[in-house]
Design a protein around this motif. Structure first.
Motif, short mmCIF file in Angstrom:
data_model
loop_
_atom_site.label_atom_id
_atom_site.label_comp_id
_atom_site.label_asym_id
_atom_site.label_seq_id
_atom_site.Cartn_x
_atom_site.Cartn_y
_atom_site.Cartn_z
N LEU A 569 2.63 17.68 16.17
CA LEU A 569 2.32 16.31 15.74
C LEU A 569 1.22 15.70 16.61
CD1 LEU A 569 5.89 14.87 15.04
CD2 LEU A 569 4.15 15.48 13.37
N LEU A 570 1.33 15.86 17.92
CA LEU A 570 0.30 15.31 18.81
C LEU A 570 -1.05 15.97 18.58
CD1 LEU A 570 2.36 15.07 22.15
CD2 LEU A 570 1.70 13.20 20.63
N GLY A 571 -1.05 17.29 18.38
CA GLY A 571 -2.31 17.99 18.16
C GLY A 571 -3.00 17.58 16.88
N VAL A 572 -2.26 17.51 15.79
CA VAL A 572 -2.86 17.12 14.51
C VAL A 572 -3.36 15.68 14.57
CG1 VAL A 572 -2.35 16.74 12.07
CG2 VAL A 572 -1.50 18.79 13.20
N THR A 573 -2.62 14.82 15.26
CA THR A 573 -3.06 13.43 15.39
C THR A 573 -4.37 13.33 16.17
OG1 THR A 573 -0.75 12.68 15.37
CG2 THR A 573 -2.39 11.15 16.23
N GLN A 574 -4.46 14.05 17.28
CA GLN A 574 -5.69 13.97 18.07
C GLN A 574 -6.87 14.61 17.35
OE1 GLN A 574 -5.76 15.94 21.93
NE2 GLN A 574 -6.87 14.19 22.79
N MET A 575 -6.66 15.71 16.63
CA MET A 575 -7.76 16.32 15.89
C MET A 575 -8.22 15.41 14.75
SD MET A 575 -6.99 20.42 15.80
CE MET A 575 -5.37 20.27 15.07
N ASN A 576 -7.30 14.73 14.10
CA ASN A 576 -7.70 13.75 13.07
C ASN A 576 -8.50 12.61 13.68
OD1 ASN A 576 -6.73 14.11 10.15
ND2 ASN A 576 -4.95 14.78 11.33
N LEU A 577 -8.13 12.19 14.89
CA LEU A 577 -8.90 11.16 15.57
C LEU A 577 -10.33 11.63 15.81
CD1 LEU A 577 -9.16 8.46 17.08
CD2 LEU A 577 -8.24 9.63 19.11
N GLY A 578 -10.49 12.90 16.21
CA GLY A 578 -11.83 13.44 16.42
C GLY A 578 -12.65 13.44 15.14
N ILE A 579 -12.05 13.81 14.03
CA ILE A 579 -12.77 13.83 12.75
C ILE A 579 -13.13 12.40 12.33
CG2 ILE A 579 -12.56 14.42 10.31
CD1 ILE A 579 -10.78 16.75 11.12
N ILE A 580 -12.23 11.45 12.54
CA ILE A 580 -12.52 10.05 12.20
C ILE A 580 -13.68 9.52 13.05
CG2 ILE A 580 -11.57 7.71 12.27
CD1 ILE A 580 -8.86 8.94 11.54
N LEU A 581 -13.74 9.93 14.33
CA LEU A 581 -14.85 9.51 15.18
C LEU A 581 -16.17 10.09 14.69
CD1 LEU A 581 -13.29 9.71 18.76
CD2 LEU A 581 -13.83 7.68 17.44
N SER A 582 -16.14 11.30 14.09
CA SER A 582 -17.37 11.86 13.52
C SER A 582 -17.86 11.00 12.35
CB SER A 582 -17.13 13.30 13.07
OG SER A 582 -16.28 13.35 11.93
N LEU A 606 -8.13 19.94 6.99
CA LEU A 606 -7.15 19.88 8.08
C LEU A 606 -5.82 19.32 7.62
CD1 LEU A 606 -6.60 20.23 11.14
CD2 LEU A 606 -7.39 17.88 11.44
N ASN A 607 -5.85 18.25 6.83
CA ASN A 607 -4.60 17.60 6.44
C ASN A 607 -3.92 18.28 5.26
OD1 ASN A 607 -4.36 15.05 8.20
ND2 ASN A 607 -6.48 15.00 7.52
N SER A 608 -4.67 19.08 4.48
CA SER A 608 -4.01 19.84 3.42
C SER A 608 -3.11 20.91 4.00
CB SER A 608 -5.07 20.49 2.51
OG SER A 608 -5.82 19.50 1.85
N LEU A 609 -3.45 21.40 5.16
CA LEU A 609 -2.63 22.44 5.78
C LEU A 609 -1.70 21.85 6.84
CD1 LEU A 609 -5.32 25.24 6.18
CD2 LEU A 609 -3.66 24.97 4.36
N PHE A 610 -2.26 21.35 7.91
CA PHE A 610 -1.45 20.94 9.05
C PHE A 610 -1.03 19.48 8.99
CE2 PHE A 610 -4.28 24.39 10.37
CZ PHE A 610 -3.33 25.35 10.69
N GLY A 611 -1.77 18.66 8.29
CA GLY A 611 -1.32 17.29 8.10
C GLY A 611 -0.06 17.24 7.25
N TYR A 612 -0.02 18.07 6.20
CA TYR A 612 1.18 18.15 5.37
C TYR A 612 2.36 18.71 6.16
CZ TYR A 612 4.22 19.69 1.55
OH TYR A 612 5.30 19.89 0.73
N LEU A 613 2.08 19.70 7.02
CA LEU A 613 3.14 20.26 7.87
C LEU A 613 3.70 19.19 8.80
CD1 LEU A 613 4.69 22.70 9.07
CD2 LEU A 613 2.73 23.07 10.57
#
Length: 811
Positions: A569-582, A606-613
């Motif tokens: 959960l923490l990893g997917v959240t931080q990676m989504n934050l990185g994509i949003i910053l892009s 990213l969210n189709s695979l790990f965001g859904y997980l």
């Protein structure tokens, strides 16, 4: 300066300060003062124009410029610049000041840390004073060295007289009565009149008996005695007697000495022995067999030694007094010379216009500093009584500006952590803003123990409390790094306490801090006794992990499941934050292509695979229901997102480039003759430089890297689970197998030994090695897994000409 700081606009940590490229035209008479004032302000980064000046002197074609440029500067050196003589003078004064500092340290004195107030000196007066002080110290040291050498020789002579006299008395029955000593074995001391006159009184009246017993006495290093004796034995074929005795008194020499007397017979043996003494560095001294004369010589030597000691002490006092006087002003002088040298080094970066008698400089400065720089230049013009003011105007530049983030004591360490990976590109999003929270929190996830967190907190508070004292001291590399990251350590400790309360671990021991356990009824009298395992009879534990999980058979599977899912959960959240910053970066720079063909497909993939997980994990935690780990529609979206990232952007860039440059062979109108000759072909050259295959390959690499990285980066966050589990289990082992095991014995010694081993293991393994391990893993998660989603890190730092930065680098 304080007024300038108060007038500064608020810091924008999200993006670097806006910069502008400026040109300065400074009259010669006010140049030195203007650059000095700019160094005190520290908000202008000069650009070296010397190489650029060489380029402008010759009108060459752009494609031939590199060859011509390298040829022109192949035989030039930085010492051909305008102010090279002033730089040499400052360098020579710096050498003298370093010499003074070495002499002060060697004498065991201390220079004044804070500059002592005194009359202001200009560079010429200071240069004269330093030359006088250096000459005085060199002369004093030379005289002291000669006196010390004489003192050592006399001290050696005295010891040889005392020890060798004993050897002569004991061997008197075996010596020839008329034999006295060899006048030829006297160690040369012609430089010292008193000692020479003393030696001239030696017995030389009667002729030596060539067939009688002779001797040579002296002193030699203790480490050479064995080889020295062997060589004498071989040279004389055993026809000699060697006596030795250790030196009782310390000579001003770190090497231990041994006194020797060699008895021999014959002129040929004498010659060989003297050559061997010279080869081994032995000092030979004359000794009389007459006891009366021995005593007389010893008295004279002792008198001379006493005089030399008094002279040496007076010389040392005089030198220390001079060094103390220098030490009072040393810091002030070093700062002055360091600043003057920096000023002239900076002036050498400017172009000198002989006809207009002015210096032309270029550089970068923040936009907010424009008014301050102009005010400083006006003050320099007024103070130097110049009739012409400095011209300051803003210019356009094709170069990318430097990156400048204004930081304070709290944010500086986090900015340095980010800059260690790479300096942010000009105006791109700054990861340090988010690292202030995410970095210590991810560290705490791996280091969650509120007992260990309290230990780190105490260390951080000590560093912060001693901040003013430690900032003025020279620290070792480790302590300097620790002190620089004191606020990082503070947040890491606070988050470690928070995560430790969630894990309910205090040195691996759980406590019922927030009430009783939800699992307490275990026997058959409970109404729910038919259930297996622990029986729930009350509401869930209000905060963190229930302490009753400790020691149960399900402890490890439960904690493994909890920490593993939390890491995802923490990893997917931080990676989504990185994509949003892009997305915000692309929007800031006006790049709609990056939004449509990078941000959108990356977010979908990213969210189709790990965001859904991650969503399934949260649903299961909240409701307990289960769902499929994959969904056909989401898999199709993830599949479509890959070509979406790969193909559209390169083809659209080629189309836009063709439409923009089709039929156009003109460029931007230049402002100089060289620009008029070179710039007409710029559009055509830019058109030829566009390489579709290179852009397509770059986009393909970027797409593949993101697709594969989405999997590997998510798996990489499992290190949060692994290191947290390792820290907990290691702490448990130390507690149960060391402390509790020792406490089980009814012996005070064993208990104290167990407590000492537990404290040592906690301090050096859990609080040092585990802290460093968790720090490095948190660093990796930010540099690789988080920042690669949006951060280029290919900029360069804004390094203004600042006296404060020069002093910090020197320290």
């Amino acid at each position: 300066m304080d007024r300038f700081i108060d007038d500064l606009p608020p810091m924008d940590l999200m993006r670097s300060e806006k910069m502008m490229f400026v040109q300065l035209i400074i009259p010669v008479e006010s140049a030195q003062r203007a650059v000095s004032y700019l160094g005190e302000l520290g908000l202008l980064q000069f650009r070296d124009l010397w190489l650029r000046y060489e380029r402008c002197r010759f009108q060459v074609k752009e494609q031939d410029f590199v060859v011509a440029f390298n040829y022109l500067n192949s035989d030039k050196s930085p010492f051909q610049r305008t102010f090279v003589n002033q730089v040499k003078r400052c360098g020579e004064m710096s050498r003298k000041l370093r010499f003074f500092k070495e002499q002060i340290n060697k004498a065991g004195l201390q220079s004044s840390v804070h500059p002592v107030s005194g009359p202001d000196l200009d560079l010429e007066e200071l240069e004269i004073q330093l030359a006088e002080h250096e000459h005085e110290l060199i002369e004093t040291n030379s005289n002291s060295e000669k006196l010390r050498q004489t003192y050592n020789e006399l001290l050696e002579f005295k010891m040889v007289l005392q020890k060798a006299g004993g050897f002569l008395v004991s061997s008197n029955g075996h010596a020839v009565a008329e034999e006295t000593e060899l006048s030829e074995n006297v160690y040369s001391m012609n430089d010292y009149a008193d000692t020479a006159s003393l030696l001239e009184q030696d017995i030389r009246a009667g002729p030596s008996n060539q067939s009688g017993l002779r001797f040579i006495s002296g002193i030699i290093c203790k480490s050479k005695v064995l080889r020295f004796e062997r060589m004498l034995f071989r040279a004389t074929r055993g026809n000699m007697l060697f006596n030795q005795a250790p030196a009782d008194e310390e000579i001003m020499d770190p090497v231990e000495k041994t006194i020797f007397v060699v008895f021999f017979s014959g002129e040929q043996a004498r010659t060989k022995i003297l050559k061997i003494c010279e080869a081994f560095g032995a000092n030979c001294y004359p000794v009389s067999e007459d006891l009366t004369k021995q005593r007389q010589i010893i008295r004279e030597v002792l008198s001379r030694l006493s005089e030399l000691e008094a002279t040496l002490d007076a010389g040392i006092r005089h030198r220390n007094k001079a060094l103390t006087s220098i030490g009072f002003h040393l810091t002030k002088w070093m700062n002055m010379v360091r600043r003057e040298k920096a000023v002239y080094d900076t002036l050498n970066m400017l172009n000198f216009d002989v006809t207009k008698k002015c210096l032309v400089g270029e550089g970068w400065c923040p936009i907010f500093a424009k008014a301050q720089i102009q005010e400083v230049l006006q003050r320099a013009t007024f103070d130097s009584n110049s009739q012409v003011g400095t011209i300051f105007h803003v210019m356009d530049s094709m170069e990318s500006p430097p990156t400048y983030f204004r930081t304070n004591r709290f944010t500086n360490a986090f900015q340095e952590i980010v800059d260690a990976y790479g300096v942010a590109r000009y105006q791109e999003a700054n990861p340090a803003v988010y690292a202030v929270i995410t970095f210590p929190f991810l560290f705490a996830v791996m280091f969650g123990d509120w007992g260990h967190g309290i230990c780190l907190l105490l260390g951080a508070l000590v560093l912060i409390a001693q901040e003013r004292k430690l900032s003025n001291q020279k620290l070792g590399s480790f302590m300097e790094m620790l002190f620089g990251g004191r606020y990082v350590l503070l947040l890491m400790s606070l988050f470690s306490i928070y995560c430790g309360l969630i894990y309910n671990e205090f040195f691996s021991v759980p406590f019922h801090i927030f009430g009783g356990s939800a699992y307490r009824c275990r026997d058959t009298t409970c109404s729910d006794a038919y259930t297996a395992g622990l029986v729930k009879y009350r509401e869930p534990y209000p905060f963190g992990v229930d302490p009753s999980w400790r020691g149960s058979r399900s402890e490890l599977p439960f904690l493994n499941s909890l920490k593993m899912k939390m890491s995802i959960l923490l990893g997917v959240t931080q990676m989504n934050l990185g994509i949003i910053l892009s997305y915000f970066d692309a929007r800031f720079f006006g790049s709609s292509l990056d939004i449509r063909y990078q941000f959108v497909p990356q977010l979908i993939f990213l969210n189709s695979l790990f965001g859904y997980l991650s969503l399934l994990i949260i649903i299961k935690w909240c409701t307990g229901s289960q769902a499929d780990l994959y969904h056909i529609l989401l898999l199709l979206l993830a599949t479509v997102a890959v070509p979406w990232m790969l193909f559209p952007k390169p083809f659209i860039l080629r189309k836009l480039h063709t439409e923009r440059f089709q039929g156009r062979t003109y460029g931007i109108l230049g402002t100089s003759e060289m620009d008029l000759e070179v710039e007409p072909d710029s559009a055509r050259q830019h058109h030829e430089d566009f390489n579709f295959s290179e852009i397509f390959v770059h986009q393909m690499i970027h797409s593949i890297e993101f697709v594969l990285g989405a999997v590997s980066n998510t798996a990489s966050y499992l290190r949060l689970w692994a290191l947290s589990l390792a820290h907990s289990e290691l702490s448990t082992v130390f507690y149960e197998k060391v402390l509790l095991l020792a406490w089980g014995y009814d012996n005070l010694v064993i208990r104290l030994v167990g407590l000492a081993v537990f404290a040592f293991a906690t301090a050096f393994i859990l609080l040092m090695m585990e802290t460093l391990s968790a720090f490095l893993h948190a660093l990796r998660l930010h540099w690789v897994e988080f920042q690669n989603k949006f951060y280029h890190g290919d900029g360069y730092k804004f390094r203004p000409f600042s006296f404060a930065l020069i002093n910090d680098e020197e320290d």
